[in-house]
Design an enzyme around this catalytic site. Structure first.
Site, PDB file in Angstrom:
ATOM      1  CB  SER A   1     -14.678  -5.308  -1.627  1.00  0.00           C
ATOM      2  OG  SER A   1     -15.837  -5.498  -0.854  1.00  0.00           O
TER       3      SER A   1
ATOM      4  CE1 TYR B   1     -17.885  -2.271  -4.830  1.00  0.00           C
ATOM      5  CE2 TYR B   1     -18.093  -4.089  -3.282  1.00  0.00           C
ATOM      6  CZ  TYR B   1     -17.525  -2.893  -3.646  1.00  0.00           C
ATOM      7  OH  TYR B   1     -16.587  -2.310  -2.830  1.00  0.00           O
TER       8      TYR B   1
END
Length: 264
Positions: A148, A161
């Site tokens: 990501s 996350y």
């Protein structure tokens, strides 16, 4: 004569894409099927499984679906064993399954933090560990971890996350370091902000987050799952045999950009 097009072919390869019932995982699996690979995928919901199998069939893809929790090492080993028995040794693994919980850090329960890390970081370790013996026997393999932009930068409300995806970036580099001399390449692909059903509420005209993303992205648009197809095929193909430990960000340039100069 050297044929560059053959370098990108996945004909005869076996690909396992975790969490490929929809969204980014589905797009990557479809790209692999279009390039000639045999597809296996997992999800945790029978409802998602039924819909995914129908979608794959509609697209002319014979996909093999497994109900499997990728944090369960015993279940993962059983899934990999069955794939090897039915389709052959796994040549390509995409660790795509993941979750995000948007909660301010001081309000986040430790159990929720651990759940995100377990699915987004520990599971790629578990699944990679399960497929690597077959790749080692075959003498070749590709592992692609879906990282990501938050493998590189932070944002409020996504402590778990960001921690998991940062760890996944380093797991990628370590797998590349440990198995590179066995002709196994491990790379990451880092999507930018992608237009999926999950992000639809954020993309409505006038939504402040939509305006924020457009202003921060040089391409001045959201990405699409299709934008990830070519990069994912490249990282799974022979064309990337000397690319190892790399994170390929498909983000429209957002990580390279400070944003527009304020007017006035």
């Amino acid at each position: 004569m050297f044929d560059i097009t053959k370098q990108f072919s996945l004909t005869g390869k076996v690909a396992l894409v975790t969490g490929a019932a929809y969204g980014i995982g589905y797009a990557i699996a479809k790209a692999y099927a279009d390039a000639g690979a045999k597809i296996a995928f997992n999800c945790r919901s029978q409802e998602h499984m039924d819909k995914a199998l129908a979608d794959y069939k509609k697209d002319g893809i014979e996909a093999h679906g497994y109900l499997c929790d990728v944090t369960d090492e015993t279940a993962v080993k059983a899934m990999v064993t069955d794939i090897e028995k039915r389709l052959g040794t796994i040549d390509i693994l995409v660790n795509n399954a993941g979750i995000i919980k948007r909660t301010p850090m001081l309000e986040m329960e430790t159990a929720d933090f651990r759940q995100v890390v377990d699915i987004d970081l520990t599971a790629p370790f578990i699944v990679s560990k399960a497929v690597l013996p077959g790749m080692l026997r075959k003498g070749h393999g590709k592992i692609i971890n879906v990282c990501s932009m938050l493998s590189e930068v932070g944002r409020e409300t996504v402590a778990a996350y960001t921690a998991a995806k940062g760890g996944l970036k380093m797991l990628t580099k370590n797998i590349a370091s440990e198995f590179g001399d066995q002709n196994i390449q491990c790379n990451g692909i880092g999507p930018g902000y992608i237009a999926t059903p999950q992000t639809a509420p954020l993309r409505t005209p006038g939504h402040p987050f939509n305006a924020f993303i457009l202003s921060k992205t040089p391409a001045h648009r959201w990405g699409t799952p299709e934008d990830l197809m070519g990069p994912a095929v490249f990282l799974a193909s022979d064309a990337s045999d000397f690319v190892n430990g790399h994170i390929l960000y498909v983000d429209g340039g957002i990580l390279a950009y400070l944003g527009r100069n304020p007017q006035g």
